[in-house]
Write a protein that holds these residues in place. Structure first.
Motif, mmCIF file in Angstrom:
data_model
loop_
_atom_site.group_PDB
_atom_site.id
_atom_site.type_symbol
_atom_site.label_atom_id
_atom_site.label_comp_id
_atom_site.label_asym_id
_atom_site.label_seq_id
_atom_site.Cartn_x
_atom_site.Cartn_y
_atom_site.Cartn_z
ATOM 1 N N LEU A 38 0.829 -1.211 0.000
ATOM 2 C CA LEU A 38 0.000 0.000 0.000
ATOM 3 C C LEU A 38 0.863 1.261 0.000
ATOM 4 O O LEU A 38 0.548 2.245 -0.661
ATOM 5 N N HIS A 39 1.985 1.219 0.699
ATOM 6 C CA HIS A 39 2.934 2.340 0.634
ATOM 7 C C HIS A 39 3.586 2.401 -0.754
ATOM 8 O O HIS A 39 3.860 3.491 -1.261
ATOM 9 N N LEU A 67 -3.394 6.682 1.942
ATOM 10 C CA LEU A 67 -2.870 5.318 2.098
ATOM 11 C C LEU A 67 -1.809 5.223 3.187
ATOM 12 O O LEU A 67 -1.632 4.177 3.805
ATOM 13 N N GLU A 120 -2.914 4.975 8.668
ATOM 14 C CA GLU A 120 -3.757 3.810 8.927
ATOM 15 C C GLU A 120 -5.223 4.199 9.113
ATOM 16 O O GLU A 120 -6.119 3.493 8.637
ATOM 17 N N ARG A 130 -6.654 4.914 5.618
ATOM 18 C CA ARG A 130 -6.348 3.920 4.580
ATOM 19 C C ARG A 130 -7.590 3.281 3.963
ATOM 20 O O ARG A 130 -7.679 3.198 2.727
ATOM 21 N N ALA A 167 -6.485 -2.048 0.442
ATOM 22 C CA ALA A 167 -6.408 -1.015 1.480
ATOM 23 C C ALA A 167 -7.745 -0.866 2.186
ATOM 24 O O ALA A 167 -7.797 -0.508 3.362
#
Length: 168
Positions: free
Chosen positions: A34-35, A92, A95, A98, A151
């Motif tokens: 996701l990062h 994203l 948290e 996200r 996500a």
């Protein structure tokens, strides 16, 4: 043709390596990927705001050419999608935001699919490079949608699925 996928894959692996070396933030593949998507979005969003003649990456004019004729105000649409990509990338990383970012990005990627199809069918080139073929563009967009939806999956549900249980 594989550049955008590499903009997700390489950072994802690097983030996961950081996790392997003890950086708790990147302790899972999910968070690392996701990062990685966030990194890709920062790069692709930047193309929405720079001139096409700036370098080897596509620019604003190239992206405007991708916009199908049924979309009003194509220049504004390119700027708007660039802003939305940057907001999604920021979402994203946190948290708390996200899941919402993932759901919104999945919707954005679905909405941008006609532009990708149009660019492939009309053979719209970026900086003189041949157009990316449709057989690559659609699965690539499906990957982006899938990662964005990943996500959206609540953290507890993802953990329960890994453990073989059912989320409470």
């Amino acid at each position: 043709m594989f550049g955008t996928l590499m903009l997700i894959a390489v950072p994802s692996v690097l983030f996961r390596l950081l996790g392997a070396f003890g950086v708790e933030r990147f302790a899972t593949w999910r968070v690392s990927v996701l990062h990685g998507l966030a990194v890709m979005l920062v790069f692709t969003a930047s193309a929405h705001f720079v001139p096409s003649s700036l370098g080897p990456v596509p620019g604003h004019h190239d992206l405007v050419a991708m916009v199908p004729t049924f979309v009003p105000f194509p220049r504004l649409a390119v700027y708007a999608t660039g802003v939305l990509e940057l907001l999604g990338a920021a979402g994203l990383v946190r948290e708390a935001t996200r899941p919402a970012a993932g759901l919104c990005l999945a919707a954005l990627f679905v909405l941008m699919l006609p532009a990708n199809i149009h660019a492939a069918v009309e053979h719209i080139a970026f900086n003189g490079e041949p157009a990316t073929p449709l057989w690559f563009r659609v699965p690539e967009q499906a990957i982006f949608i899938g990662v964005a939806l990943w996500a959206y999956v609540p953290k507890r549900a993802a953990a329960a699925h890994r453990a073989g249980g059912v989320p409470a």
